[in-house]
Design an enzyme around this catalytic site. Structure first.
Site, PDB file in Angstrom:
ATOM      1  N   SER A 172      -2.058   0.299  -6.543  1.00 42.79           N
ATOM      2  CA  SER A 172      -2.591   1.366  -5.685  1.00 42.79           C
ATOM      3  C   SER A 172      -2.391   2.761  -6.282  1.00 42.79           C
ATOM      4  O   SER A 172      -2.077   3.708  -5.555  1.00 42.79           O
ATOM      5  CB  SER A 172      -1.993   1.261  -4.275  1.00 42.79           C
ATOM      6  OG  SER A 172      -2.337   0.005  -3.695  1.00 42.79           O
ATOM      7  N   GLU A 179       3.867  -4.258 -12.206  1.00 41.11           N
ATOM      8  CA  GLU A 179       2.970  -4.206 -11.046  1.00 41.11           C
ATOM      9  C   GLU A 179       3.557  -5.044  -9.905  1.00 41.11           C
ATOM     10  O   GLU A 179       3.410  -6.272  -9.895  1.00 41.11           O
ATOM     11  CB  GLU A 179       1.599  -4.779 -11.417  1.00 41.11           C
ATOM     12  CG  GLU A 179       0.911  -4.055 -12.540  1.00 41.11           C
ATOM     13  CD  GLU A 179      -0.598  -4.280 -12.488  1.00 41.11           C
ATOM     14  OE1 GLU A 179      -1.317  -3.319 -12.215  1.00 41.11           O
ATOM     15  OE2 GLU A 179      -1.045  -5.418 -12.694  1.00 41.11           O
TER      16      GLU A 179
HETATM   17  P1  13P Z   1      -5.038  -1.608  -7.547  1.00 41.80           P
HETATM   18  O1  13P Z   1      -4.960  -0.321  -8.342  1.00 41.80           O
HETATM   19  O2  13P Z   1      -6.389  -1.873  -6.971  1.00 41.80           O
HETATM   20  O3  13P Z   1      -3.915  -1.720  -6.587  1.00 41.80           O
HETATM   21  O4  13P Z   1      -4.822  -2.798  -8.634  1.00 41.80           O
HETATM   22  C1  13P Z   1      -3.743  -2.752  -9.483  1.00 41.80           C
HETATM   23  C2  13P Z   1      -3.904  -3.794 -10.522  1.00 41.80           C
HETATM   24  O5  13P Z   1      -3.854  -4.979 -10.250  1.00 41.80           O
HETATM   25  C3  13P Z   1      -4.146  -3.348 -11.901  1.00 41.80           C
HETATM   26  O6  13P Z   1      -3.981  -4.391 -12.803  1.00 41.80           O
END
Ligand code: 13P
Length: 248
Positions: free
Chosen positions: A210, A164
């Protein structure tokens, strides 16, 4: 063949009542032989989520590596075993930046979870400054070197690693498919460097940042992306069902 795994990370969202409503609405759509779908919920909602789910797997969002003791506010792995979660998210960037998680504590948590038969979903990812400086690969390899230290190859093969990039979390600025695939491939290669080809081929690597109903399919079409960890788009039943349907 790796079985795809899509997990919603609710973060600090949803009461028990909201959890029950969501799981009841989404669970039927999650019945699938071909992929695993699940939700990471706050500690207070875990029992409710586990009780309501037949198809969704339920994950905690953190744990402590000690079994008990003077750790005010923490929750241990035996406590998670008691509520019967099968997965636990560890080392999320929000925990690393706001609550002091490090590769060393994430490594201890991973080991304790594996010992307990709970699958870690181990998060890593670079900051925007590191990305801009061209350091993504180094950061990914360094974080995995620390977080996966001194484990058995078979154990690592069974965990889930979520790549991530911090700059893509909650920003709507998702990583391009090329960047996501390239970084997930680096994750797999680092597992190979540390634990060999078999573990690397088996370990499942998620992309997170996202992910939405309109981009899930293109990420899932990539050879080294085996799933997604989803924040915002996992909070509404409709959008999470749409993501499930596009992955099945
Ligand atoms: P978003 O999908 O809101 O960007 O968050 C990603 C996340 O941190 C999942 O652990």
């Amino acid at each position: 063949m790796r079985k795809p795994i899509i997990v919603g990370n609710w973060k600090m969202n949803k009461t028990m009542k909201e959890t029950k409503e969501f799981i009841e609405a989404v669970d039927p759509a999650a019945a699938s032989e071909n992929a695993t779908f699940g939700i990471g919920a706050p500690f207070t909602a875990l029992s409710t989520a586990v009780a309501a789910a037949n198809n969704l797997i339920i994950a905690a969002e953190n744990c402590h590596f000690e079994d008990s003791g003077a750790f005010t506010g923490e929750v241990s792995v035996p406590m998670l075993q008691e509520v019967a979660v099968t997965h636990c998210i560890i080392g999320h960037s929000e925990r690393r930046t706001m609550f002091g998680d490090t590769d060393e504590t994430v490594n201890k948590k991973a080991k304790r979870l594996i010992e307990a038969g709970i699958t870690p979903i181990l998060c890593i990812g670079e900051t925007e400054a590191q990305y801009d400086a061209g350091e993504s690969e180094k950061v990914i390899r360094d974080q995995l070197t620390g977080s996966l230290a001194d484990m058995c190859a078979k154990c690592v093969a069974d965990i889930v690693i979520a790549y991530e990039p911090i700059w893509a979390i909650g920003t709507g600025k998702s990583a391009s498919v090329e960047i996501a695939e390239n970084c997930c491939r680096i994750v797999r290669d680092q597992v190979k460097v540390m634990y060999g080809e078999e573990a690397a081929e088996k370990v499942r690597v998620q992309y997170g940042g996202s992910v939405k109903p309109n981009n899930i399919a293109e990420y899932m079409a990539q050879p080294d992306i085996d799933g997604a960890l989803i924040g915002g788009a996992s909070l509404k039943a409709d959008s999470f069902i749409e993501i499930i349907e596009k992955t099945k």
